[in-house]
Motif scaffolding. Structure first.
Motif, mmCIF file in Angstrom:
data_model
loop_
_atom_site.group_PDB
_atom_site.id
_atom_site.type_symbol
_atom_site.label_atom_id
_atom_site.label_comp_id
_atom_site.label_asym_id
_atom_site.label_seq_id
_atom_site.Cartn_x
_atom_site.Cartn_y
_atom_site.Cartn_z
ATOM 1 N N ALA A 159 -13.355 -3.029 -36.423
ATOM 2 C CA ALA A 159 -12.597 -4.278 -36.314
ATOM 3 C C ALA A 159 -12.575 -5.029 -37.641
ATOM 4 O O ALA A 159 -11.534 -5.550 -38.060
ATOM 5 C CB ALA A 159 -13.187 -5.152 -35.215
ATOM 6 N N ALA A 160 -13.708 -5.082 -38.320
ATOM 7 C CA ALA A 160 -13.777 -5.764 -39.609
ATOM 8 C C ALA A 160 -12.915 -5.059 -40.650
ATOM 9 O O ALA A 160 -12.248 -5.706 -41.461
ATOM 10 C CB ALA A 160 -15.221 -5.849 -40.082
ATOM 11 N N MET A 161 -12.911 -3.726 -40.625
ATOM 12 C CA MET A 161 -12.090 -2.968 -41.571
ATOM 13 C C MET A 161 -10.608 -3.216 -41.316
ATOM 14 O O MET A 161 -9.837 -3.409 -42.250
ATOM 15 C CB MET A 161 -12.404 -1.470 -41.480
ATOM 16 N N ARG A 162 -10.197 -3.260 -40.049
ATOM 17 C CA ARG A 162 -8.785 -3.549 -39.746
ATOM 18 C C ARG A 162 -8.404 -4.946 -40.213
ATOM 19 O O ARG A 162 -7.333 -5.144 -40.772
ATOM 20 C CB ARG A 162 -8.530 -3.391 -38.251
ATOM 21 N N ASP A 163 -9.281 -5.915 -40.004
ATOM 22 C CA ASP A 163 -9.020 -7.276 -40.488
ATOM 23 C C ASP A 163 -8.909 -7.289 -42.011
ATOM 24 O O ASP A 163 -8.034 -7.956 -42.576
ATOM 25 C CB ASP A 163 -10.116 -8.240 -40.041
ATOM 26 N N TYR A 164 -9.770 -6.554 -42.670
ATOM 27 C CA TYR A 164 -9.745 -6.473 -44.124
ATOM 28 C C TYR A 164 -8.426 -5.869 -44.605
ATOM 29 O O TYR A 164 -7.790 -6.386 -45.529
ATOM 30 C CB TYR A 164 -10.931 -5.634 -44.612
ATOM 31 N N ILE A 165 -8.003 -4.782 -43.976
ATOM 32 C CA ILE A 165 -6.744 -4.125 -44.358
ATOM 33 C C ILE A 165 -5.563 -5.052 -44.119
ATOM 34 O O ILE A 165 -4.668 -5.167 -44.971
ATOM 35 C CB ILE A 165 -6.577 -2.793 -43.603
ATOM 36 N N MET A 166 -5.539 -5.739 -42.981
ATOM 37 C CA MET A 166 -4.426 -6.641 -42.697
ATOM 38 C C MET A 166 -4.390 -7.793 -43.701
ATOM 39 O O MET A 166 -3.310 -8.220 -44.124
ATOM 40 C CB MET A 166 -4.505 -7.168 -41.271
ATOM 41 N N HIS A 167 -5.554 -8.276 -44.119
ATOM 42 C CA HIS A 167 -5.582 -9.325 -45.133
ATOM 43 C C HIS A 167 -5.043 -8.793 -46.462
ATOM 44 O O HIS A 167 -4.275 -9.475 -47.142
ATOM 45 C CB HIS A 167 -7.003 -9.871 -45.312
ATOM 46 N N GLU A 168 -5.427 -7.586 -46.829
ATOM 47 C CA GLU A 168 -4.931 -6.983 -48.069
ATOM 48 C C GLU A 168 -3.415 -6.804 -48.024
ATOM 49 O O GLU A 168 -2.727 -7.026 -49.019
ATOM 50 C CB GLU A 168 -5.616 -5.641 -48.332
ATOM 51 N N ARG A 169 -2.886 -6.408 -46.870
ATOM 52 C CA ARG A 169 -1.430 -6.259 -46.734
ATOM 53 C C ARG A 169 -0.747 -7.608 -46.905
ATOM 54 O O ARG A 169 0.301 -7.701 -47.532
ATOM 55 C CB ARG A 169 -1.084 -5.636 -45.396
ATOM 56 N N LEU A 170 -1.333 -8.663 -46.333
ATOM 57 C CA LEU A 170 -0.783 -10.005 -46.489
ATOM 58 C C LEU A 170 -0.764 -10.411 -47.962
ATOM 59 O O LEU A 170 0.241 -10.913 -48.471
ATOM 60 C CB LEU A 170 -1.602 -11.008 -45.681
ATOM 61 N N VAL A 171 -1.858 -10.164 -48.671
ATOM 62 C CA VAL A 171 -1.948 -10.532 -50.082
ATOM 63 C C VAL A 171 -0.935 -9.742 -50.912
ATOM 64 O O VAL A 171 -0.257 -10.296 -51.778
ATOM 65 C CB VAL A 171 -3.386 -10.304 -50.611
ATOM 66 N N GLU A 172 -0.814 -8.456 -50.649
ATOM 67 C CA GLU A 172 0.081 -7.605 -51.434
ATOM 68 C C GLU A 172 1.560 -7.832 -51.123
ATOM 69 O O GLU A 172 2.397 -7.767 -52.004
ATOM 70 C CB GLU A 172 -0.267 -6.124 -51.216
ATOM 71 N N LEU A 173 1.872 -8.069 -49.847
ATOM 72 C CA LEU A 173 3.277 -8.149 -49.443
ATOM 73 C C LEU A 173 3.730 -9.561 -49.110
ATOM 74 O O LEU A 173 4.884 -9.769 -48.749
ATOM 75 C CB LEU A 173 3.509 -7.247 -48.221
ATOM 76 N N GLY A 174 2.836 -10.534 -49.225
ATOM 77 C CA GLY A 174 3.111 -11.887 -48.763
ATOM 78 C C GLY A 174 4.378 -12.521 -49.285
ATOM 79 O O GLY A 174 5.077 -13.209 -48.555
ATOM 80 N N LEU A 175 4.703 -12.339 -50.530
ATOM 81 C CA LEU A 175 5.894 -12.966 -51.107
ATOM 82 C C LEU A 175 7.035 -11.974 -51.311
ATOM 83 O O LEU A 175 7.987 -12.262 -52.025
ATOM 84 C CB LEU A 175 5.528 -13.643 -52.435
ATOM 85 N N GLU A 176 6.950 -10.849 -50.677
ATOM 86 C CA GLU A 176 7.993 -9.842 -50.800
ATOM 87 C C GLU A 176 8.712 -9.685 -49.474
ATOM 88 O O GLU A 176 8.149 -9.894 -48.412
ATOM 89 C CB GLU A 176 7.390 -8.494 -51.201
ATOM 90 N N GLN A 177 9.956 -9.295 -49.542
ATOM 91 C CA GLN A 177 10.743 -9.093 -48.334
ATOM 92 C C GLN A 177 10.134 -7.997 -47.462
ATOM 93 O O GLN A 177 10.283 -8.007 -46.247
ATOM 94 C CB GLN A 177 12.169 -8.723 -48.706
#
Length: 80
Positions: free
Chosen positions: A10-28
């Motif tokens: 669960a912690a790893m999935r949360d970590y990955i989802m946070h990384e996706r938000l950081v990487e893709l946050g300002l992109e379409q």
């Protein structure tokens, strides 16, 4: 960055989802990423309590009619 050791699933999935938000946050592509993982409505609802849901038509694009004509097994996406 360095991935912290000792995380459970669960912690790893949360970590990955946070990384996706950081990487893709300002992109379409962030929108497409959430839609692809069927997380669009849940993600937006968690940030906006008045948000209900996007209609299916807002998430799926129409299949071009010429593609449907070429393959009788294809049906148009809902809402189109």
């Amino acid at each position: 960055g360095t991935v912290p050791a000792g995380m459970d699933q669960a912690a790893m999935r949360d970590y990955i989802m946070h990384e996706r938000l950081v990487e893709l946050g300002l992109e379409q592509s962030r929108w497409l990423d959430l839609a692809r993982h069927d997380m669009l409505n849940a993600n937006l609802a968690s940030h906006d309590p008045e948000f209900v849901a996007f209609p299916v038509r807002a998430v799926l694009l129409p299949i071009p009619q010429n593609e449907i004509d070429l393959n009788p097994n294809i049906t148009q996406n809902p809402g189109w």
